[in-house]
Motif scaffolding. Structure first.
Motif, PDB file in Angstrom:
ATOM      1  N   GLN A 244       0.439  -1.439   0.023  1.00  0.00           N
ATOM      2  CA  GLN A 244       0.115  -0.179  -0.315  1.00  0.00           C
ATOM      3  C   GLN A 244       1.168   1.335  -0.145  1.00  0.00           C
ATOM      4  OE1 GLN A 244      -1.858  -0.724   3.487  1.00  0.00           O
ATOM      5  NE2 GLN A 244      -4.081  -1.704   2.302  1.00  0.00           N
ATOM      6  N   ILE A 245       2.015   1.154   1.008  1.00  0.00           N
ATOM      7  CA  ILE A 245       2.844   2.166   0.465  1.00  0.00           C
ATOM      8  C   ILE A 245       3.743   2.626  -0.858  1.00  0.00           C
ATOM      9  CG2 ILE A 245       5.187   2.759   1.551  1.00  0.00           C
ATOM     10  CD1 ILE A 245       4.650   1.290   3.879  1.00  0.00           C
ATOM     11  N   ALA A 246       3.706   1.644  -1.490  1.00  0.00           N
ATOM     12  CA  ALA A 246       4.238   1.498  -2.654  1.00  0.00           C
ATOM     13  C   ALA A 246       3.472   2.356  -4.217  1.00  0.00           C
ATOM     14  CB  ALA A 246       5.126  -0.290  -3.228  1.00  0.00           C
ATOM     15  N   SER A 247       2.188   1.739  -3.287  1.00  0.00           N
ATOM     16  CA  SER A 247       0.969   2.665  -4.097  1.00  0.00           C
ATOM     17  C   SER A 247       0.597   3.960  -3.864  1.00  0.00           C
ATOM     18  CB  SER A 247      -0.653   1.623  -4.104  1.00  0.00           C
ATOM     19  OG  SER A 247      -1.397   1.437  -2.949  1.00  0.00           O
ATOM     20  N   GLY A 248       1.144   4.754  -3.210  1.00  0.00           N
ATOM     21  CA  GLY A 248       0.833   6.281  -3.076  1.00  0.00           C
ATOM     22  C   GLY A 248       0.410   6.157  -1.206  1.00  0.00           C
ATOM     23  N   MET A 249       0.288   5.385  -0.748  1.00  0.00           N
ATOM     24  CA  MET A 249      -0.422   5.319   0.819  1.00  0.00           C
ATOM     25  C   MET A 249       0.842   6.000   1.820  1.00  0.00           C
ATOM     26  SD  MET A 249      -2.414   3.120   2.315  1.00  0.00           S
ATOM     27  CE  MET A 249      -4.415   2.912   1.571  1.00  0.00           C
ATOM     28  N   PRO A 250       0.821   7.057   2.836  1.00  0.00           N
ATOM     29  CA  PRO A 250       2.218   7.379   3.504  1.00  0.00           C
ATOM     30  C   PRO A 250       2.668   5.913   4.343  1.00  0.00           C
ATOM     31  CG  PRO A 250      -0.273   8.261   4.417  1.00  0.00           C
ATOM     32  CD  PRO A 250      -0.519   7.592   2.954  1.00  0.00           C
ATOM     33  N   SER A 251       3.092   6.145   4.887  1.00  0.00           N
ATOM     34  CA  SER A 251       3.858   5.190   4.733  1.00  0.00           C
ATOM     35  C   SER A 251       3.176   5.263   6.837  1.00  0.00           C
ATOM     36  CB  SER A 251       5.576   5.179   6.031  1.00  0.00           C
ATOM     37  OG  SER A 251       6.226   5.945   6.193  1.00  0.00           O
ATOM     38  N   GLU A 252       2.956   6.611   7.496  1.00  0.00           N
ATOM     39  CA  GLU A 252       2.518   5.879   8.367  1.00  0.00           C
ATOM     40  C   GLU A 252       1.680   7.484   8.584  1.00  0.00           C
ATOM     41  OE1 GLU A 252       3.838   7.622  12.321  1.00  0.00           O
ATOM     42  OE2 GLU A 252       5.147   5.517  12.021  1.00  0.00           O
ATOM     43  N   PHE A 253       0.700   7.394   9.197  1.00  0.00           N
ATOM     44  CA  PHE A 253      -0.584   8.173   9.181  1.00  0.00           C
ATOM     45  C   PHE A 253      -1.317   8.618  11.027  1.00  0.00           C
ATOM     46  CE2 PHE A 253      -4.850  10.007   9.929  1.00  0.00           C
ATOM     47  CZ  PHE A 253      -4.972  11.126   8.441  1.00  0.00           C
ATOM     48  N   SER A 254      -1.489   9.358  11.762  1.00  0.00           N
ATOM     49  CA  SER A 254      -1.437   9.050  12.811  1.00  0.00           C
ATOM     50  C   SER A 254      -2.349  10.573  13.680  1.00  0.00           C
ATOM     51  CB  SER A 254      -0.322   9.973  13.880  1.00  0.00           C
ATOM     52  OG  SER A 254       0.251   8.960  13.805  1.00  0.00           O
ATOM     53  N   VAL A 255      -3.448  10.728  14.339  1.00  0.00           N
ATOM     54  CA  VAL A 255      -4.832  11.534  15.107  1.00  0.00           C
ATOM     55  C   VAL A 255      -3.740  11.502  16.117  1.00  0.00           C
ATOM     56  CG1 VAL A 255      -6.625  10.990  14.558  1.00  0.00           C
ATOM     57  CG2 VAL A 255      -5.766  10.769  13.047  1.00  0.00           C
ATOM     58  N   GLN A 256      -4.469  13.270  16.317  1.00  0.00           N
ATOM     59  CA  GLN A 256      -3.249  12.797  18.189  1.00  0.00           C
ATOM     60  C   GLN A 256      -4.169  13.427  18.287  1.00  0.00           C
ATOM     61  OE1 GLN A 256      -0.209  13.052  18.811  1.00  0.00           O
ATOM     62  NE2 GLN A 256       0.666  13.097  16.649  1.00  0.00           N
ATOM     63  N   ASN A 257      -4.276  13.432  19.636  1.00  0.00           N
ATOM     64  CA  ASN A 257      -5.432  14.025  21.249  1.00  0.00           C
ATOM     65  C   ASN A 257      -6.674  13.637  20.855  1.00  0.00           C
ATOM     66  OD1 ASN A 257      -3.471  15.656  22.094  1.00  0.00           O
ATOM     67  ND2 ASN A 257      -4.035  16.873  20.436  1.00  0.00           N
ATOM     68  N   VAL A 258      -6.822  11.601  20.811  1.00  0.00           N
ATOM     69  CA  VAL A 258      -8.149  10.928  20.399  1.00  0.00           C
ATOM     70  C   VAL A 258      -8.744  10.674  22.371  1.00  0.00           C
ATOM     71  CG1 VAL A 258      -9.168   8.673  19.818  1.00  0.00           C
ATOM     72  CG2 VAL A 258      -7.384  10.147  18.638  1.00  0.00           C
ATOM     73  N   VAL A 259      -9.263  11.312  22.031  1.00  0.00           N
ATOM     74  CA  VAL A 259      -9.841  11.614  23.377  1.00  0.00           C
ATOM     75  C   VAL A 259     -10.431  10.058  24.172  1.00  0.00           C
ATOM     76  CG1 VAL A 259     -10.538  12.185  26.028  1.00  0.00           C
ATOM     77  CG2 VAL A 259      -9.676  14.066  24.068  1.00  0.00           C
ATOM     78  N   VAL A 260      -9.961   9.255  25.101  1.00  0.00           N
ATOM     79  CA  VAL A 260     -11.161   8.090  25.272  1.00  0.00           C
ATOM     80  C   VAL A 260     -11.370   8.407  26.804  1.00  0.00           C
ATOM     81  CG1 VAL A 260     -11.036   5.680  25.760  1.00  0.00           C
ATOM     82  CG2 VAL A 260      -9.483   6.107  24.169  1.00  0.00           C
ATOM     83  N   THR A 261     -12.817   7.627  26.825  1.00  0.00           N
ATOM     84  CA  THR A 261     -14.046   8.038  28.547  1.00  0.00           C
ATOM     85  C   THR A 261     -14.298   6.661  29.018  1.00  0.00           C
ATOM     86  OG1 THR A 261     -14.638   9.956  27.268  1.00  0.00           O
ATOM     87  CG2 THR A 261     -16.041   9.326  28.980  1.00  0.00           C
TER      88      THR A 261
END
Length: 273
Positions: A244-261
Motif C-alpha cells: 500500500q505504501i508502494a502504491s502511494g499511501m503514507p508510510s505512517e498516518f497519525s491522529v493526535q489527541n483522541v480522548v477515551v472516556t
C-alpha cells in the motif's frame, strides 16, 4: 466471537488473542468451611496485532490457578492452532471449556505453546514480491502466565477476555522472526476506540499514550476496534502494508489527541488516508 457456555459450572478459555497438575480445587466459603457449589466462567481471547498478513500459533495446554488451593487446574490438553490475526474488531475464539469448576477466585491463566508458530509477511516485506510464510523461533520457556483475578460464583458466570498483542509479541533479528507472546486480560471491554477507513485498508492501528500501548488490525473490512483502553488522551497511528505504501499511501498516518472516556467506545469516524 463471544461464546457463553450455558452450563451449571463452566470455564471457557477464549483466545484472539500460557502444566503440570490436574488438581481439584475446593474453595473456602465465607463461613470458613468448604463448598462444592459450582459456577460458570468464560475466558476468551482477542488480538492486538502487528502489520502482518497472517499469524498462526500452536497452543498445547490451557490451565487456570485456584486462589483457594494455589494449584493449577487443566482445562484443555488438546493441541490447537489459532489464526491470531482473524481475532480483531471484537472477534474472539474459545480455547477451552470445563463444566465442573468449583466456585471461588481464579487468579491466573497459563497457556503452553508448541513449536509450530508461523508468520505470513505481506508482499513487499524484506523485498519479497509475494506473501511469504516463515516459521517463528520461540526461545526460552513456552509457558505464558496471565493474571486474571476472576470470581466464579455458584450458579453464576464470569467472563474473561484475553488480548494477544502481536505488535509486541514478534521481533525480527538478522532476518529471523522470534515470538515471545505478550498476552493480557482486557479489564474493561466497554471502553476503547473504533473507526473506519474510506476504503479497504489492510493496516495495523496503534493506540499509544500515558505509558500504554494498544493495537488492532483492519484486515480489509475498513473497520477497526480496540477495547480495554484506559481512559485518557492518545495518539492513534495507522501503519499500511508495504504494498500500500508502494502504491502511494503514507508510510505512517497519525491522529493526535483522541480522548477515551470510561464506559464508552470513542468513535473516530471515517479516516481518509
Amino acid at each position: 466471537m463471544k461464546t457463553k457456555i450455558l452450563a451449571l459450572a463452566t470455564f471457557a478459555l477464549t483466545l484472539f488473542a500460557s502444566c503440570q497438575k490436574d488438581d481439584t480445587a475446593i474453595p473456602t466459603n465465607p463461613s470458613g468451611g468448604t463448598s462444592n457449589a459450582k459456577g460458570a466462567m468464560n475466558v476468551k481471547m482477542t488480538d492486538a496485532p502487528g502489520n502482518y498478513a497472517a499469524m498462526n500459533v500452536e497452543i498445547t495446554k490451557v490451565e487456570v490457578m485456584s486462589a483457594q488451593t494455589g494449584s493449577w487446574i487443566e482445562l484443555n490438553n488438546q493441541t490447537q492452532h489459532v489464526s491470531v490475526l482473524d481475532l480483531n474488531n471484537g472477534v474472539e475464539t474459545s480455547l477451552a471449556s470445563n463444566t465442573t469448576m468449583d466456585a471461588g477466585m481464579y487468579t491466573k491463566v497459563r497457556l503452553t505453546f508448541g513449536g509450530d508458530n508461523r508468520l505470513t509477511l505481506h508482499a513487499g516485506t524484506n523485498g519479497s514480491s509475494s506473501e511469504t510464510t516463515v516459521t517463528m523461533s520461540y526461545p526460552g520457556t513456552k509457558e505464558i502466565v496471565i493474571d486474571i483475578n476472576s470470581q466464579v460464583t455458584a450458579g453464576g458466570s464470569s467472563t474473561v477476555v484475553l488480548d494477544f498483542n502481536v505488535a509486541k509479541s514478534v521481533t525480527e533479528f538478522a532476518g529471523q522472526y522470534i515470538i515471545a507472546p505478550v498476552i493480557t486480560k482486557i479489564e474493561d471491554a466497554e471502553t476503547g476506540v473504533r473507526g473506519r477507513f474510506s476504503s479497504a485498508v489492510h493496516a495495523a492501528i496503534i493506540v499509544e499514550g500515558q505509558g500504554y500501548h494498544y493495537a488492532t488490525y483492519a484486515n480489509g473490512t475498513a473497520n477497526f476496534l480496540v477495547r480495554g483502553v484506559k481512559p485518557g488522551t492518545y495518539k492513534v497511528t495507522v501503519l499500511p502494508t508495504p504494498a500500500q505504501i508502494a502504491s502511494g499511501m503514507p508510510s505512517e498516518f497519525s491522529v493526535q489527541n483522541v480522548v477515551v472516556t470510561r464506559g464508552s467506545i470513542k468513535d473516530m469516524g471515517t479516516i481518509n488516508m
